[in-house]
Design a protein around this motif. Sequence first.
Motif, PDB file in Angstrom:
ATOM      1  N   GLY A 208       1.059  -0.910   0.355  1.00 32.61           N
ATOM      2  CA  GLY A 208      -0.318  -0.067  -0.059  1.00 32.61           C
ATOM      3  C   GLY A 208       0.911   1.108   0.249  1.00 32.61           C
ATOM      4  N   GLN A 209       0.163   2.277   0.400  1.00 33.66           N
ATOM      5  CA  GLN A 209       0.388   4.026  -0.156  1.00 33.66           C
ATOM      6  C   GLN A 209       1.945   3.334   1.613  1.00 33.66           C
ATOM      7  OE1 GLN A 209       1.453   6.001  -2.725  1.00 33.66           O
ATOM      8  NE2 GLN A 209       0.029   4.039  -3.910  1.00 33.66           N
ATOM      9  N   TRP A 210       2.495   4.738   1.695  1.00 37.46           N
ATOM     10  CA  TRP A 210       3.529   4.350   2.919  1.00 37.46           C
ATOM     11  C   TRP A 210       2.760   5.204   3.941  1.00 37.46           C
ATOM     12  CZ3 TRP A 210       7.325   3.317   5.314  1.00 37.46           C
ATOM     13  CH2 TRP A 210       7.914   3.295   6.729  1.00 37.46           C
ATOM     14  N   VAL A 211       1.786   6.677   4.276  1.00 36.94           N
ATOM     15  CA  VAL A 211       0.447   6.355   5.232  1.00 36.94           C
ATOM     16  C   VAL A 211       0.097   5.145   5.742  1.00 36.94           C
ATOM     17  CG1 VAL A 211      -1.062   7.320   3.619  1.00 36.94           C
ATOM     18  CG2 VAL A 211      -0.752   8.069   5.524  1.00 36.94           C
ATOM     19  N   ASP A 212      -0.924   4.358   4.449  1.00 34.61           N
ATOM     20  CA  ASP A 212      -1.683   3.701   4.676  1.00 34.61           C
ATOM     21  C   ASP A 212      -0.843   2.388   5.594  1.00 34.61           C
ATOM     22  OD1 ASP A 212      -3.905   4.726   3.351  1.00 34.61           O
ATOM     23  OD2 ASP A 212      -3.068   3.645   2.111  1.00 34.61           O
ATOM     24  N   ILE A 213       0.506   1.984   5.570  1.00 35.32           N
ATOM     25  CA  ILE A 213       1.343   1.122   5.672  1.00 35.32           C
ATOM     26  C   ILE A 213       1.059   1.293   7.200  1.00 35.32           C
ATOM     27  CG2 ILE A 213       3.342   0.161   6.018  1.00 35.32           C
ATOM     28  CD1 ILE A 213       1.889  -0.922   3.556  1.00 35.32           C
ATOM     29  N   ILE A 214       1.861   2.499   7.459  1.00 39.93           N
ATOM     30  CA  ILE A 214       1.710   2.933   8.775  1.00 39.93           C
ATOM     31  C   ILE A 214       0.153   2.644   9.667  1.00 39.93           C
ATOM     32  CG2 ILE A 214       2.506   5.103  10.442  1.00 39.93           C
ATOM     33  CD1 ILE A 214       4.840   3.744   9.018  1.00 39.93           C
ATOM     34  N   ASP A 215      -0.589   2.777   9.081  1.00 36.51           N
ATOM     35  CA  ASP A 215      -2.351   3.515   9.640  1.00 36.51           C
ATOM     36  C   ASP A 215      -2.402   1.933  10.016  1.00 36.51           C
ATOM     37  OD1 ASP A 215      -4.247   3.571  10.827  1.00 36.51           O
ATOM     38  OD2 ASP A 215      -5.509   3.791   8.843  1.00 36.51           O
ATOM     39  N   PHE A 216      -1.827   1.475   9.225  1.00 39.47           N
ATOM     40  CA  PHE A 216      -2.054  -0.327   9.246  1.00 39.47           C
ATOM     41  C   PHE A 216      -1.270  -0.957  10.648  1.00 39.47           C
ATOM     42  CE2 PHE A 216      -0.462  -5.183   8.437  1.00 39.47           C
ATOM     43  CZ  PHE A 216      -1.615  -5.682   8.587  1.00 39.47           C
ATOM     44  N   GLY A 217       0.038  -0.907  10.603  1.00 35.51           N
ATOM     45  CA  GLY A 217       1.111  -1.005  11.515  1.00 35.51           C
ATOM     46  C   GLY A 217      -0.064  -0.385  12.928  1.00 35.51           C
ATOM     47  N   ARG A 218       0.079   0.589  13.048  1.00 36.59           N
ATOM     48  CA  ARG A 218      -0.677   1.210  14.722  1.00 36.59           C
ATOM     49  C   ARG A 218      -1.953   0.540  14.585  1.00 36.59           C
ATOM     50  NH1 ARG A 218      -5.369   4.239  14.559  1.00 36.59           N
ATOM     51  NH2 ARG A 218      -5.653   4.433  12.874  1.00 36.59           N
ATOM     52  N   ARG A 219      -3.230  -0.319  13.728  1.00 33.98           N
ATOM     53  CA  ARG A 219      -3.990  -0.877  14.074  1.00 33.98           C
ATOM     54  C   ARG A 219      -4.068  -2.508  14.787  1.00 33.98           C
ATOM     55  NH1 ARG A 219      -8.749   1.583  11.847  1.00 33.98           N
ATOM     56  NH2 ARG A 219      -7.939   3.661  10.210  1.00 33.98           N
ATOM     57  N   LEU A 220      -2.721  -2.763  13.622  1.00 35.04           N
ATOM     58  CA  LEU A 220      -2.111  -4.104  14.747  1.00 35.04           C
ATOM     59  C   LEU A 220      -2.033  -4.354  16.131  1.00 35.04           C
ATOM     60  CD1 LEU A 220       0.445  -5.187  11.880  1.00 35.04           C
ATOM     61  CD2 LEU A 220      -1.679  -5.771  12.636  1.00 35.04           C
ATOM     62  N   GLY A 221      -1.684  -2.844  16.774  1.00 38.33           N
ATOM     63  CA  GLY A 221      -1.560  -2.424  18.267  1.00 38.33           C
ATOM     64  C   GLY A 221      -3.216  -2.427  19.431  1.00 38.33           C
ATOM     65  N   GLN A 222      -4.406  -2.367  17.970  1.00 36.13           N
ATOM     66  CA  GLN A 222      -4.959  -2.288  18.672  1.00 36.13           C
ATOM     67  C   GLN A 222      -5.644  -3.803  18.531  1.00 36.13           C
ATOM     68  OE1 GLN A 222      -6.786   1.288  16.873  1.00 36.13           O
ATOM     69  NE2 GLN A 222      -5.052   2.543  17.666  1.00 36.13           N
ATOM     70  N   LEU A 223      -5.487  -4.580  17.523  1.00 36.79           N
ATOM     71  CA  LEU A 223      -6.491  -5.658  17.495  1.00 36.79           C
ATOM     72  C   LEU A 223      -6.857  -6.487  18.962  1.00 36.79           C
ATOM     73  CD1 LEU A 223      -4.335  -7.840  15.132  1.00 36.79           C
ATOM     74  CD2 LEU A 223      -6.029  -6.094  14.665  1.00 36.79           C
ATOM     75  N   GLU A 224      -8.141  -6.797  18.899  1.00 34.79           N
ATOM     76  CA  GLU A 224      -8.522  -7.582  19.916  1.00 34.79           C
ATOM     77  C   GLU A 224      -7.312  -8.777  20.462  1.00 34.79           C
ATOM     78  OE1 GLU A 224     -12.403 -10.112  21.114  1.00 34.79           O
ATOM     79  OE2 GLU A 224     -12.535  -8.532  19.746  1.00 34.79           O
ATOM     80  N   ARG A 225      -7.100  -9.616  20.044  1.00 35.15           N
ATOM     81  CA  ARG A 225      -6.059  -9.951  20.138  1.00 35.15           C
ATOM     82  C   ARG A 225      -4.072  -9.882  20.552  1.00 35.15           C
ATOM     83  NH1 ARG A 225      -6.804 -15.938  18.654  1.00 35.15           N
ATOM     84  NH2 ARG A 225      -4.772 -16.298  19.941  1.00 35.15           N
ATOM     85  N   GLY A 226      -3.942 -10.693  22.239  1.00 36.00           N
ATOM     86  CA  GLY A 226      -3.164 -10.122  21.506  1.00 36.00           C
ATOM     87  C   GLY A 226      -1.599 -10.607  20.540  1.00 36.00           C
ATOM     88  N   VAL A 227      -1.206  -9.711  20.195  1.00 36.18           N
ATOM     89  CA  VAL A 227      -0.132  -9.474  19.403  1.00 36.18           C
ATOM     90  C   VAL A 227       1.422  -8.689  19.332  1.00 36.18           C
ATOM     91  CG1 VAL A 227      -2.030 -10.276  17.794  1.00 36.18           C
ATOM     92  CG2 VAL A 227      -1.354  -8.299  17.678  1.00 36.18           C
ATOM     93  N   ARG A 228       2.396  -9.157  18.566  1.00 36.94           N
ATOM     94  CA  ARG A 228       2.950  -8.369  18.856  1.00 36.94           C
ATOM     95  C   ARG A 228       3.456  -8.291  17.419  1.00 36.94           C
ATOM     96  NH1 ARG A 228       8.971  -8.200  19.775  1.00 36.94           N
ATOM     97  NH2 ARG A 228       8.696 -10.025  20.412  1.00 36.94           N
ATOM     98  N   VAL A 229       4.096  -6.832  16.896  1.00 40.53           N
ATOM     99  CA  VAL A 229       5.043  -6.695  15.350  1.00 40.53           C
ATOM    100  C   VAL A 229       6.023  -6.980  16.125  1.00 40.53           C
ATOM    101  CG1 VAL A 229       5.358  -6.074  13.585  1.00 40.53           C
ATOM    102  CG2 VAL A 229       3.448  -5.862  14.536  1.00 40.53           C
ATOM    103  N   LYS A 230       6.935  -8.930  15.304  1.00 43.14           N
ATOM    104  CA  LYS A 230       7.889  -8.955  16.183  1.00 43.14           C
ATOM    105  C   LYS A 230       9.266  -7.943  14.282  1.00 43.14           C
ATOM    106  CE  LYS A 230      11.566 -12.785  16.548  1.00 43.14           C
ATOM    107  NZ  LYS A 230      11.279 -14.488  17.100  1.00 43.14           N
ATOM    108  N   SER A 231       9.448  -8.338  13.752  1.00 42.15           N
ATOM    109  CA  SER A 231       9.930  -7.825  13.266  1.00 42.15           C
ATOM    110  C   SER A 231       9.388  -7.212  11.303  1.00 42.15           C
ATOM    111  CB  SER A 231      11.828  -8.675  12.557  1.00 42.15           C
ATOM    112  OG  SER A 231      10.558  -9.526  12.021  1.00 42.15           O
ATOM    113  N   THR A 232       9.279  -6.287  10.996  1.00 42.12           N
ATOM    114  CA  THR A 232       8.932  -5.657   9.393  1.00 42.12           C
ATOM    115  C   THR A 232      10.362  -5.277   9.118  1.00 42.12           C
ATOM    116  OG1 THR A 232       6.955  -4.801  10.861  1.00 42.12           O
ATOM    117  CG2 THR A 232       6.937  -4.387   8.527  1.00 42.12           C
ATOM    118  N   THR A 233      10.249  -5.262   7.331  1.00 38.09           N
ATOM    119  CA  THR A 233      10.818  -4.890   6.788  1.00 38.09           C
ATOM    120  C   THR A 233       9.949  -4.169   5.263  1.00 38.09           C
ATOM    121  OG1 THR A 233      11.179  -7.303   5.105  1.00 38.09           O
ATOM    122  CG2 THR A 233      12.672  -6.885   6.613  1.00 38.09           C
TER     123      THR A 233
END
Length: 199
Positions: free
Chosen positions: A138-163
């Motif tokens: 996606g576009q850079w701003v959308d990629i950033i927004d997606f990363g923010r939304r991952l931290g708000q998921l109902e399940r307990g998750v953690r982004v370990k690494s991203t390239t």
Amino acid sequence: MKRLSAQMQMYIAIGVIVLAAIAVIVLAIVPKFQESQNVRDQIATAEMNLSTAQALLARRQSVKAQAAATEVELMQIANQLPDSPQLPSVIIELQDAANAAGVELPSISVSGVENAPPAEDGSSQPFHVLPLTVEYTGQWVDIIDFGRRLGQLERGVRVKSTTYTYVAETEDVKAHIKASGTIEVYMMPGASTSTPAGQ
């Protein structure tokens, strides 16, 4: 027999009246004072019992409210950290987050359930980890927004690494960012140590 003088008769009459008054006070009025004192004691006891009952009721209501709040918190924790991978719900949450952010999820790969890494003191952690490899574009701003939304998921998750890789514009495709990341999904022990392949 000698008749009493008028003065003596008057003294006797006064004495009789005084004795009658004393008898009335002793037999009628004093018991009323005692009854009044008994009533006051009963009122004081009733007020004390009422105060105790109100305090117990307040404690019970407080415990009940805390129990309800604790139950809600436990349900939230159970949703964040279930005792099974529940892959369909995880994938749906990831897809919903991607849709909301405006990114595409071309690939989600699932590994097997792993034991959590040891704590800093070397002790084992009381949960398991399910690694997911997620590719999204996606576009850079959308990629950033997606990363923010991952931290708000109902399940307990953690982004370990991203390239991130920049993809230049071509005749068919606009310029965009291609990202690939590892997401750890957490669950309680008891989950199977292997999971079927994801999409």
